[in-house]
Design an enzyme around this catalytic site. Structure first.
Site, PDB file in Angstrom:
ATOM      1  N   GLY A  13       0.780  -1.225   0.000  1.00  0.00           N
ATOM      2  CA  GLY A  13       0.000   0.000   0.000  1.00  0.00           C
ATOM      3  C   GLY A  13       0.815   1.280   0.000  1.00  0.00           C
ATOM      4  O   GLY A  13       0.282   2.355   0.283  1.00  0.00           O
ATOM      5  N   SER A  14       2.101   1.225  -0.345  1.00  0.00           N
ATOM      6  CA  SER A  14       2.897   2.469  -0.320  1.00  0.00           C
ATOM      7  C   SER A  14       2.410   3.460  -1.374  1.00  0.00           C
ATOM      8  O   SER A  14       2.452   4.681  -1.154  1.00  0.00           O
ATOM      9  CB  SER A  14       4.377   2.158  -0.523  1.00  0.00           C
ATOM     10  N   ASN A  15       1.918   2.973  -2.511  1.00  0.00           N
ATOM     11  CA  ASN A  15       1.367   3.898  -3.523  1.00  0.00           C
ATOM     12  C   ASN A  15       0.024   4.451  -3.078  1.00  0.00           C
ATOM     13  O   ASN A  15      -0.295   5.613  -3.353  1.00  0.00           O
ATOM     14  CB  ASN A  15       1.260   3.212  -4.880  1.00  0.00           C
ATOM     15  N   LYS A  66     -14.481 -14.465 -12.836  1.00  0.00           N
ATOM     16  CA  LYS A  66     -13.990 -13.105 -12.571  1.00  0.00           C
ATOM     17  C   LYS A  66     -15.038 -12.076 -12.975  1.00  0.00           C
ATOM     18  O   LYS A  66     -15.216 -11.057 -12.311  1.00  0.00           O
ATOM     19  CB  LYS A  66     -12.709 -12.846 -13.382  1.00  0.00           C
ATOM     20  N   ARG A  92      -4.680  -8.783  -9.787  1.00  0.00           N
ATOM     21  CA  ARG A  92      -5.718  -9.540 -10.470  1.00  0.00           C
ATOM     22  C   ARG A  92      -5.906  -8.951 -11.874  1.00  0.00           C
ATOM     23  O   ARG A  92      -5.840  -7.719 -12.043  1.00  0.00           O
ATOM     24  CB  ARG A  92      -7.051  -9.443  -9.732  1.00  0.00           C
ATOM     25  N   ILE A  93      -6.187  -9.827 -12.827  1.00  0.00           N
ATOM     26  CA  ILE A  93      -6.447  -9.343 -14.185  1.00  0.00           C
ATOM     27  C   ILE A  93      -7.856  -8.765 -14.248  1.00  0.00           C
ATOM     28  O   ILE A  93      -8.815  -9.404 -13.830  1.00  0.00           O
ATOM     29  CB  ILE A  93      -6.261 -10.484 -15.188  1.00  0.00           C
ATOM     30  N   ILE A  94      -7.969  -7.543 -14.770  1.00  0.00           N
ATOM     31  CA  ILE A  94      -9.255  -6.871 -14.911  1.00  0.00           C
ATOM     32  C   ILE A  94      -9.915  -7.376 -16.197  1.00  0.00           C
ATOM     33  O   ILE A  94      -9.269  -7.470 -17.246  1.00  0.00           O
ATOM     34  CB  ILE A  94      -9.072  -5.343 -14.986  1.00  0.00           C
ATOM     35  N   HIS A 110       3.217   0.451 -13.157  1.00  0.00           N
ATOM     36  CA  HIS A 110       4.007  -0.769 -13.361  1.00  0.00           C
ATOM     37  C   HIS A 110       5.489  -0.425 -13.184  1.00  0.00           C
ATOM     38  O   HIS A 110       5.953   0.587 -13.741  1.00  0.00           O
ATOM     39  CB  HIS A 110       3.743  -1.355 -14.749  1.00  0.00           C
TER      40      HIS A 110
HETATM   41  N1  LIG Z   1      -6.752  -6.250 -17.910  1.00  0.00           N
HETATM   42  C1  LIG Z   1      -5.666  -5.908 -17.178  1.00  0.00           C
HETATM   43  N2  LIG Z   1      -5.621  -6.211 -15.863  1.00  0.00           N
HETATM   44  C2  LIG Z   1      -4.529  -5.853 -15.129  1.00  0.00           C
HETATM   45  C3  LIG Z   1      -3.442  -5.189 -15.732  1.00  0.00           C
HETATM   46  C4  LIG Z   1      -3.525  -4.879 -17.121  1.00  0.00           C
HETATM   47  O1  LIG Z   1      -2.601  -4.265 -17.718  1.00  0.00           O
HETATM   48  N3  LIG Z   1      -4.654  -5.261 -17.801  1.00  0.00           N
HETATM   49  N4  LIG Z   1      -2.304  -4.881 -14.971  1.00  0.00           N
HETATM   50  C5  LIG Z   1      -2.175  -5.793 -13.840  1.00  0.00           C
HETATM   51  C6  LIG Z   1      -0.985  -5.795 -12.996  1.00  0.00           C
HETATM   52  N5  LIG Z   1      -0.173  -6.980 -13.301  1.00  0.00           N
HETATM   53  C7  LIG Z   1       1.133  -6.736 -13.573  1.00  0.00           C
HETATM   54  O2  LIG Z   1       1.451  -5.903 -14.370  1.00  0.00           O
HETATM   55  C8  LIG Z   1      -0.650  -8.313 -13.215  1.00  0.00           C
HETATM   56  C9  LIG Z   1      -1.382  -8.686 -12.114  1.00  0.00           C
HETATM   57  C10 LIG Z   1      -1.862  -9.990 -11.992  1.00  0.00           C
HETATM   58  C11 LIG Z   1      -1.611 -10.936 -12.957  1.00  0.00           C
HETATM   59  C12 LIG Z   1      -2.155 -12.335 -12.787  1.00  0.00           C
HETATM   60  O3  LIG Z   1      -1.800 -13.239 -13.535  1.00  0.00           O
HETATM   61  N6  LIG Z   1      -3.051 -12.487 -11.789  1.00  0.00           N
HETATM   62  C13 LIG Z   1      -3.781 -13.791 -11.571  1.00  0.00           C
HETATM   63  C14 LIG Z   1      -4.111 -14.094 -10.117  1.00  0.00           C
HETATM   64  C15 LIG Z   1      -2.947 -13.839  -9.209  1.00  0.00           C
HETATM   65  C16 LIG Z   1      -3.373 -14.178  -7.772  1.00  0.00           C
HETATM   66  O4  LIG Z   1      -4.341 -14.930  -7.599  1.00  0.00           O
HETATM   67  O5  LIG Z   1      -2.728 -13.662  -6.857  1.00  0.00           O
HETATM   68  C17 LIG Z   1      -5.140 -13.696 -12.260  1.00  0.00           C
HETATM   69  O6  LIG Z   1      -5.741 -12.570 -12.190  1.00  0.00           O
HETATM   70  O7  LIG Z   1      -5.580 -14.742 -12.735  1.00  0.00           O
HETATM   71  C18 LIG Z   1      -0.854 -10.575 -14.076  1.00  0.00           C
HETATM   72  C19 LIG Z   1      -0.369  -9.261 -14.205  1.00  0.00           C
HETATM   73  C20 LIG Z   1      -3.424  -5.676 -12.969  1.00  0.00           C
HETATM   74  N7  LIG Z   1      -4.494  -6.141 -13.784  1.00  0.00           N
HETATM   75  N1  LIG Z   2       2.308  -5.686 -12.245  1.00  0.00           N
HETATM   76  C1  LIG Z   2       1.962  -4.563 -11.456  1.00  0.00           C
HETATM   77  C2  LIG Z   2       2.996  -4.337 -10.401  1.00  0.00           C
HETATM   78  O1  LIG Z   2       3.986  -5.047 -10.294  1.00  0.00           O
HETATM   79  N2  LIG Z   2       2.745  -3.284  -9.622  1.00  0.00           N
HETATM   80  C3  LIG Z   2       3.682  -2.905  -8.582  1.00  0.00           C
HETATM   81  O2  LIG Z   2       3.258  -3.392  -7.316  1.00  0.00           O
HETATM   82  C4  LIG Z   2       3.872  -2.569  -6.318  1.00  0.00           C
HETATM   83  C5  LIG Z   2       2.838  -2.234  -5.275  1.00  0.00           C
HETATM   84  O3  LIG Z   2       3.488  -1.648  -4.174  1.00  0.00           O
HETATM   85  P1  LIG Z   2       2.609  -0.955  -3.001  1.00  0.00           P
HETATM   86  O4  LIG Z   2       1.596  -1.997  -2.541  1.00  0.00           O
HETATM   87  O5  LIG Z   2       3.617  -0.611  -1.959  1.00  0.00           O
HETATM   88  O6  LIG Z   2       1.946   0.253  -3.602  1.00  0.00           O
HETATM   89  C6  LIG Z   2       4.380  -1.307  -7.029  1.00  0.00           C
HETATM   90  O7  LIG Z   2       5.778  -1.330  -7.160  1.00  0.00           O
HETATM   91  C7  LIG Z   2       3.727  -1.402  -8.393  1.00  0.00           C
HETATM   92  O8  LIG Z   2       4.487  -0.799  -9.445  1.00  0.00           O
END
Ligand SMILES: Nc1nc2c(c(=O)[nH]1)N[C@@H](CN(C=O)c1ccc(C(=O)N[C@@H](CCC(=O)O)C(=O)O)cc1)CN2
Ligand SMILES: NCC(=O)N[C@@H]1O[C@H](COP(=O)([O-])[O-])[C@@H](O)[C@H]1O
Length: 190
Positions: A13-15, A66, A92-94, A110
């Site tokens: 949660g730092s961001n 989802k 989580r993937i949106i 990111h």
């Molecule tokens: N539609 C999008 N969703 C998310 C994006 C995006 O660009 N498009 N960014 C991500 C962040 N992310 C890394 O960059 C990322 C996060 C999660 C996953 C992933 O595979 N998650 C799994 C579950 C993981 C778990 O259960 O802990 C999943 O959702 O099936 C990949 C990339 C945020 N979302």
């Molecule tokens: N794929 C997305 C990803 O890697 N995001 C990264 O998760 C961290 C969250 O830190 P925080 O919980 O301290 O804010 C941040 O470094 C952010 O860039």
């Protein structure tokens, strides 16, 4: 009127704190209406409690898909009349359900210079690749992973002496400046 913001997070949660602090210091004309988490034991939940910010725990395992989970989330976000969603370490993937409800209103931070090093381990991957620089990207979220239109980027140098700890420290310090500043620009332009 301040922009009604939802932050999505899964971790430290730092961001989230950096954005909340920017709002408190009148550097960002927004209000965090709700923090959405997928893990109720994530440390970010305590950061929200300290600031009396409501927390919504999205329990993905309670839903068959989802998309159904996100449909329930949309109902919650609409209660708060959320206008903009900022992902801050949300792992989580949106899906299209949220993307269709909030077109060009979901952004993500990111820890790499996309398109380099997408995915969940951007910092580790850049260090392992022995590149001379990496950085931070803020982008719109689309149906791909880390493929959305880039809004802002800033680089950091990787020194030969850098470790994952020293590099992560540099990355996070930059994130805590770039994310609030980029949100402020987006909000001022809308
Ligand atoms: N539609 C999008 N969703 C998310 C994006 C995006 O660009 N498009 N960014 C991500 C962040 N992310 C890394 O960059 C990322 C996060 C999660 C996953 C992933 O595979 N998650 C799994 C579950 C993981 C778990 O259960 O802990 C999943 O959702 O099936 C990949 C990339 C945020 N979302
Ligand atoms: N794929 C997305 C990803 O890697 N995001 C990264 O998760 C961290 C969250 O830190 P925080 O919980 O301290 O804010 C941040 O470094 C952010 O860039």
């Amino acid at each position: 009127m301040p922009t009604r913001l939802a932050i999505f997070a899964s971790g430290t949660g730092s961001n989230f704190v950096a954005i909340a602090d920017a709002i408190a210091n009148d550097q960002l004309d927004a209000q965090i209406e709700v923090l959405v988490v997928d893990k109720i034991n994530a440390p970010v939940v305590q950061r929200a409690a300290e600031r009396n910010i409501p927390v919504f725990h999205l329990k993905y395992k309670d839903f068959a898909t989802k998309e159904l989970a996100e449909a329930a989330l949309v109902t919650e976000l609409q209660k708060y009349a959320v206008e903009l969603i900022a992902l801050a370490g949300f792992m989580r993937i949106i899906t299209g359900t949220l993307l269709a409800t909030y077109p060009n209103k979901i952004i993500n931070i990111h820890p790499s210079l996309l398109p380099a090093f997408p995915g969940r381990h951007g910092i580790d991957d850049a260090l392992a690749a022995q590149v001379s620089q990496t950085g931070v990207t803020i982008h719109y979220v689309d149906s791909g992973i880390d493929s959305g239109t880039i809004i802002a980027q800033q680089a950091v140098t990787i020194e030969p002496t850098d470790t994952i700890t020293t590099l992560a420290t540099k990355i996070h310090a930059l994130e805590h400046v770039l994310y609030p500043a980029t949100l402020a620009k987006l909000i001022s332009h809308n």
